[in-house]
Design a protein around this motif. Sequence first.
Motif, short mmCIF file in Angstrom:
data_model
loop_
_atom_site.label_atom_id
_atom_site.label_comp_id
_atom_site.label_asym_id
_atom_site.label_seq_id
_atom_site.Cartn_x
_atom_site.Cartn_y
_atom_site.Cartn_z
N GLU A 1 -3.76 18.23 5.82
CA GLU A 1 -4.69 18.91 4.92
C GLU A 1 -5.86 17.97 4.60
O GLU A 1 -5.68 16.77 4.40
N ASN B 1 -7.99 13.17 5.58
CA ASN B 1 -7.04 14.09 6.19
C ASN B 1 -5.63 13.51 6.01
O ASN B 1 -5.25 12.53 6.66
N TRP C 1 1.71 17.64 6.06
CA TRP C 1 0.70 18.47 5.38
C TRP C 1 -0.47 18.81 6.31
O TRP C 1 -0.83 19.97 6.43
N THR D 1 -2.87 17.89 -2.40
CA THR D 1 -2.45 18.70 -1.28
C THR D 1 -1.49 19.78 -1.77
O THR D 1 -1.04 19.77 -2.92
#
Length: 796
Positions: free
Chosen positions: A267, A222, A265, A253
Motif C-alpha cells: 500500500e 510503499n 499490505w 495502512t
Amino acid sequence: MNSRPTFNPRDDFKIKDTKPRLGEQWPHGGVRGGGGWISSDRVTSTYDLVEQMYFLYVRVVKARDLPTNPVTGSCDPYVEVKLGNYKGKTQHFEKKTNPEWNQVFAFSKEKIQSSVLEVFVRDREIAARDDYLGKVVFEMDEVPIRVPPDSPLAPQWYRLEDRPGERKVKGEVMLAVWMGTQADEAFPEAWHSDAASVHGEGVFSVRSKVYVSPKLWYLRVNVIEAQDVESQDKSQLPQVFVKAQLGNQILKTKLCPTQTTNPFWNEDLIFVVAEPFEEHLVLTVENKVNPLKDELVGRLSLPLHIFERRLDHRPVHSRWFDLEKFGFEVLEGDRRKELKFSTKIHLRACLEGGYHVLDESTMYISDQRPTARQLWKQPIGILEVGFLSARGLLPMKTKDGRGRTDAYCVARYGQKWVRTRTVVESFSPKWNEQYTWEVYDPCTVITLGVFDNCHLGGNEKPPAGSGPGRDLRIGKVRIRLSTLETDRIYTHSYPLIVLQPTGVKKVGELQLAFRFTSLSLTHMIYLYSRPLLPKMHYLNPFTVRQLDSLRYQAMNIVGSRLGRAEPPLRKEVVEYMLDVDSHMWSMRRSKANFFRIVTVLSGMISMSKWLGDVCQWKNPITTILVHVLFCILICYPELILPTVFLYMFLIGIWNYWFRPRHPPHMDIKLSWAEAVHPDELDEEFDTFPTSRPQDVVRMRYDRLRSAVGRIQTVAGDMATQGERFHALLSWRDPRATSVFIVFCLCVAVILYVTPFKIITMLTGLYLLRHPRFRSKLPSAPINFFRRLPARADSML
C-alpha cells in the motif's frame, strides 16, 4: 428640465480605469541636486509601472575615536538623524568608542520641511540627559543624486562639530547621504520617517520583503510486507497495520486481513515534505489487540535524505529495514537484562520531483512546473506588477480611541511571494513598489491581497473576534494572465470586496499597474497544446481524496515555513492567499454554481426557443431562409461541417469587437453575495464543526455540510467546463481565441476541398484506433480546452 443621473450601487463594485503618472520625473524635466539641475535624460528608472517617489537616504556606517565620558570613563554611543520634525535613531553600543551601525534612514521628499540635515552623535546616559558628542550638518541643496544602476554612493569620514565653525579634536563618523527613489537598493532595509511611531520589534514588520516558497516534494512510501512479527501474547497470532508519521502528517495502512507473523499490505502512503528536510519518517507496526487497544510491535525512524529522488516513472528499488523495540526482563532479584526485539519491514520509498505539489487551489494555480528544477523549461514571459496605492480604506482597529489602518500588500505567484512596506496610519496609503516574476505558463493566476498590520506594538485594539495578534484581511484581487494582452500596461482601480456576517462590503480600492511581456509568442501558443500539469500527474495519478489531503498538508508547510522568516509572513496571511477554506460548504456558493450552470445552458435554451419560433413562422423571412439552408445541406451534406466551422469563425470575429477591455474581477452578482439571506451567511461563517449546542444537530449539520460540499465542487467543475466552451470565441483569452478561429478557418477550407466520405472515414478510424496507438497523456485539443479561462476567477 434635466434629469439627475441615477446611481447604481453595483457600479461601486466594478473595476475603474485610472490614469496614474507612471515613471514621471520631478518638475521641469530634471531632478534637483548638487546645487543645480541634472538632465532627465540621465534619470533612468526600473520602476516604470509606478509613480516615482523620492527619498533622502542617510547611511550611518560607523564612528571612530569617540571621546569618553570624563565621569564614567566609557562611551555608549548612538546616532540621531534629524530632518525637521523627523528623528531617527540607531541602536546604542555599551562601552564602545569605535561602534559600527551600518543603518540606513529614509525621509520622504514630500514631507521635507527643512533645508538642513543634522546628524548627531550622542552618549547614552541612563539617569541624566544623553551627552552630546558632536554633529555633522548637510545642506539639502548640496545632497547628490544617486541614479540606478550606478553603484552605491561611497561613504566618507566626517569630523564631528561641537559648535558652528569649531571642530572637536577627537571623533569622526562615516556617512553617506544621497537623494534617490524607491528603486534604490537601500529602500527595503531603510528606516522610514513615515513609520517613525513604530518601535521595537515592530520596525522589522513594516519593511518590504521578498519571500521564496519552500521547495516541496512528494514522499511516496510503499509499505510492502513485514516478517517475524510477534505479539506480547505468544498464544495468538498478530493482526497488524503500519502507521507512518512525518511531522504532523499521520497515515495508516489498512489492517492486514489475516492474522499472521508475515503480514502483506503493498500500500502507498504519500506525504508532502519541504527542503531542507528537517523531520524524520517514523514507522510503527502495531497489533490490533481489540477495537479499543493497539499494541506496539516495532518502530523505525528514517531521515529523508536517504531516500532516492525520482524525476520520472522509473521503478525504485525496495529495501528491508529492522524495526526496534526495547523492553526489560527481571532476572535474579533486582538485576535487569536489556532485550532487543527486532522484526523486519519491506519498503519502497522515494522523493518524487516529477510532480507539481499542489499547494494552492487548482482554480487559481500560479505554478504548474514540477518540483525538480531539471525538468523546467524556459520562461515564456515576464509579469511586472506595480502596487500604486489604495484609497477609501476603512478603520481596521482603534488606537487611543481613534480608528486607524496600517496597510500592506502581499502578492503570490509561483514560488515568489512579495510584501510591500507597511504605510502607518493612513486610509489612502501610497506604496509605489514594483515587482517582477518569470512566467512559465500563461494559464496561471496571480493573487494580490491587502492586509492590516497588527504587529506594530503599542495599544492598538483589533475588532472583537479577530483574535489577538492576527493581521486583518482587507481584500483580495486575482488576475489570470491568459486574459491579458501582451505588452499592454493595465492601470485599474480594483474594489476590495469582503464578505462579512452582515453581508458583502466594499472596504476600499486598490490601484494597480501591471504588464505581461511575451518572450516567445510561438512557445506560448505551443503551450496551449501541452498538458496542464507535469507528466507524472497523468502516468501515476492521485485520487481526489489524496489530492485534498496533500493540498491541505502543503498549505500548512508553506504557512509554517514563511512564518519563520524575518519579518514573518504570518499564517493567517498565507491561508487567505491560498484560499485554504475554499472547500468548505456554503449555501451561497452552491447557489452561485447552480446558476453558473443555468447560464451555461442558457445558450441551448435560447437556440431551442429560436427553433420553436422558426417552426411557428413567427418571422416568415427567417423561416424561409432556414428552409432554403436546410434543403441545401440535405442535398449537399458535405457542406454541413464546413458551414458550422465557418459560422463559428464569423461569430468569433464578430465577438472581437465586444471583447472585455480589462481583466475580470470578483462579481458580487455572480457570487450571489448581494442578495444572500442572513441565515445563510450565519451558516457560512459558522465554525467547522458547528458551534450549535445540540449534539444531534451538530452531527447532522456537519455531515450535511461535508456531503453537499462535494456536490458544490462537482457543480463548480461542470460550470467551469461549460464556461470554457464559451471562452473559445469570447476573446477572454486573446491568444486562445485567435488560435481557435484560425483553426476553424483552416478546417473549413480543408473540409470544403476534401470529400465528406473521406473525412468521415478518417474520423471514424481515428476514434476506433488500437490502444497501442493511444497515449496516456491528454490530447492536444483536450489540453487546449483545459487551459481556457472560466468565470471561477470572478467568484468571491
